[in-house]
Design an enzyme around this catalytic site. Structure first.
Site, PDB file in Angstrom:
ATOM      1  CD  GLU A 291       3.296  -0.893  41.791  1.00  0.00           C
ATOM      2  OE1 GLU A 291       2.574  -1.601  41.059  1.00  0.00           O
ATOM      3  OE2 GLU A 291       4.348  -1.294  42.316  1.00  0.00           O
TER       4      GLU A 291
ATOM      5  N   GLY B 133       9.127  -2.249  30.702  1.00  0.00           N
ATOM      6  CA  GLY B 133       7.703  -2.462  30.542  1.00  0.00           C
ATOM      7  C   GLY B 133       7.247  -2.344  29.103  1.00  0.00           C
TER       8      GLY B 133
ATOM      9  CG  ASN C 287      -7.855   3.688  28.110  1.00  0.00           C
ATOM     10  OD1 ASN C 287      -8.179   4.856  28.297  1.00  0.00           O
ATOM     11  ND2 ASN C 287      -8.221   2.722  28.931  1.00  0.00           N
TER      12      ASN C 287
ATOM     13  CE1 TYR D 290      -1.609   4.756  37.284  1.00  0.00           C
ATOM     14  CE2 TYR D 290      -3.570   5.461  36.099  1.00  0.00           C
ATOM     15  CZ  TYR D 290      -2.225   5.153  36.104  1.00  0.00           C
ATOM     16  OH  TYR D 290      -1.488   5.249  34.950  1.00  0.00           O
TER      17      TYR D 290
ATOM     18  N   GLY E 185      11.645   1.019  32.355  1.00  0.00           N
ATOM     19  CA  GLY E 185      11.951   0.872  30.934  1.00  0.00           C
ATOM     20  C   GLY E 185      11.869  -0.525  30.376  1.00  0.00           C
TER      21      GLY E 185
ATOM     22  CG  LEU F 178       8.129   5.379  30.710  1.00  0.00           C
ATOM     23  CD1 LEU F 178       8.391   4.271  29.691  1.00  0.00           C
ATOM     24  CD2 LEU F 178       6.985   6.250  30.239  1.00  0.00           C
ATOM     25  CB  ALA F 179       9.231   3.703  37.377  1.00  0.00           C
TER      26      ALA F 179
ATOM     27  CE  LYS G 135       1.023   8.187  35.943  1.00  0.00           C
ATOM     28  NZ  LYS G 135       2.363   7.560  35.901  1.00  0.00           N
TER      29      LYS G 135
ATOM     30  CB  VAL H  93      11.585   4.937  41.160  1.00  0.00           C
ATOM     31  CG1 VAL H  93      11.980   4.833  39.696  1.00  0.00           C
ATOM     32  CG2 VAL H  93      10.171   4.404  41.393  1.00  0.00           C
TER      33      VAL H  93
END
Length: 378
Positions: free
Chosen positions: A87, A12, A218, A189, A10, A84-85, A193, A65
């Site tokens: 990489e 970020g 994006n 990535y 949070g 939201l956490a 997700k 997390v």
């Protein structure tokens, strides 16, 4: 109804704005953030404006997390979790595989394990998913069929053919990708997700929690990291322009992305956190408009009132996709929201903010060198 919202990650770019939006509407906000140097600098209390923006807005817990204890502490009293956490960065994910899997997938598993096995007040979890889970997304064949092409081949791109192809088909035309499209990510990535989203959407209903998945396109705008070379081309190109350096445009410059302004993303996330209609939903969050890399360069030149040399190099990164455009019909029909900030307007606001910030060192070249050393950048 006032909620107590835990935002993981949070502090970020998105999370700090969302915290302010929630607090301004009467909700209580807790933030859990690892405050990693790549985003916040080595001394976050001094170097991170995003962290400072949370003063008086949210309780901030410095933690990760990947720690059950940190998660347990952050969950106290929470009724909604916005997860939201993660990489982020397609290129970096292809060689820092363990770190991406550990944070994105194992961190999500730890969160769900706590929710499944301990007492809590959480009734909804919103997961920040990504357009990357679609891979190349949706295309039309010459006879009008919707298809989902495989990833582009190294052989084709090495020969200067950057378009998407499918065996047995002629030329393909990109179209907006809807939420029911095939999921076949082309990067580590993207895989993480997809797994984050699948975990949330599968487990939460079995333990009486409403899941919501937001597939962000994006995201850009004031406040995004200018230090992190994996945050997108707007930041990268802006730094190069301010340094008077040449911009290397990969492929042929005609690759496109769906750029969505930060305020639109925050509003869509706010609605998904608080509206009853969002429960169980999966939503694309984008502008629905494709913008090529060449268009991005020209928009930035116009916004800064200056130009630097450009070179269309034909370089390419393995794991990148050619195009992406979000179909935002479901977001509009279910939540009554349509992202409203046009790209040119958003870029002007972004550039005005950038010009007030210090010129950052060029970490972008180092990131390219790391990829080239691993044969991921050609």
């Amino acid at each position: 109804m006032a909620e107590h919202v835990l935002i993981t990650g949070g502090a970020g770019f998105i999370g700090s704005r969302l915290a302010a939006r929630l607090a301004g509407s009467g909700h209580t906000v807790t933030v859990l953030d690892a405050l990693i140097p790549q985003v916040h600098g080595e001394d976050p209390e001094r170097t991170s404006p995003l962290l400072r923006s949370l003063d008086g807005v949210a309780e901030v817990i410095r933690g990760t997390v990947t720690s059950t204890d940190d998660l347990r502490r952050a969950l106290r009293g929470a009724t909604v979790v916005v997860h939201l956490a993660a990489e982020t960065g397609t290129g970096q994910s292809m060689y820092e595989i363990d770190r991406y899997v550990d944070t994105n997938m194992a961190g999500t598993a730890k969160l769900l394990d706590l929710l499944a096995n301990t007492e809590h007040a959480v009734r909804r979890v919103v997961i920040a998913s990504s357009r990357s889970i679609y891979g190349e997304g949706s295309y039309l064949t010459e006879d009008g069929r919707t298809v989902f092409p495989p990833h582009r081949s190294d052989v084709d791109m090495a020969a200067g053919d950057f378009e998407v192809h499918m065996a047995g088909e002629g030329p393909l035309t990109v179209v907006p990708t809807a939420e029911d499209a095939k999921l076949h990510p082309s990067s580590v990535y993207g895989i993480t997700k997809q797994m984050q989203e699948s975990l949330i959407m599968t487990v939460c209903p079995t333990i009486g929690i409403e899941p919501v998945a937001l597939r962000y396109q994006n995201v850009y705008g004031p406040g995004q990291s200018l230090k992190n070379p994996y945050t997108g081309i707007l930041s990268i190109f802006s730094t190069l322009i301010r340094q008077g350096k040449e911009i290397n445009i990969f492929e042929d410059g005609l690759e496109s992305r769906d750029f969505v302004y930060i305020d639109d993303v925050v509003e869509a996330t706010f609605l998904s956190s608080t509206r009853p209609e969002a429960a169980g939903g999966v939503f694309n969050v984008g502008s629905g408009v494709p913008t090529t890399v060449l268009d991005v360069v020209q928009a930035l030149f116009a916004a800064y009132g200056t130009e630097v040399p450009t070179r269309v190099s034909g370089n390419y990164r393995l794991g990148d996709i050619r195009h992406n455009i979000a179909d935002t019909t479901r977001l509009r029909e279910v939540l009554g929201y349509t992202p409203a900030v046009a790209f040119e307007e958003g870029v002007r606001s972004f550039a005005q903010w950038v010009l007030q910030e210090p010129v950052e060192g060029d970490t972008y070249q180092r990131s390219l060198d790391e990829m080239a050393a691993r044969n991921l950048l050609k």
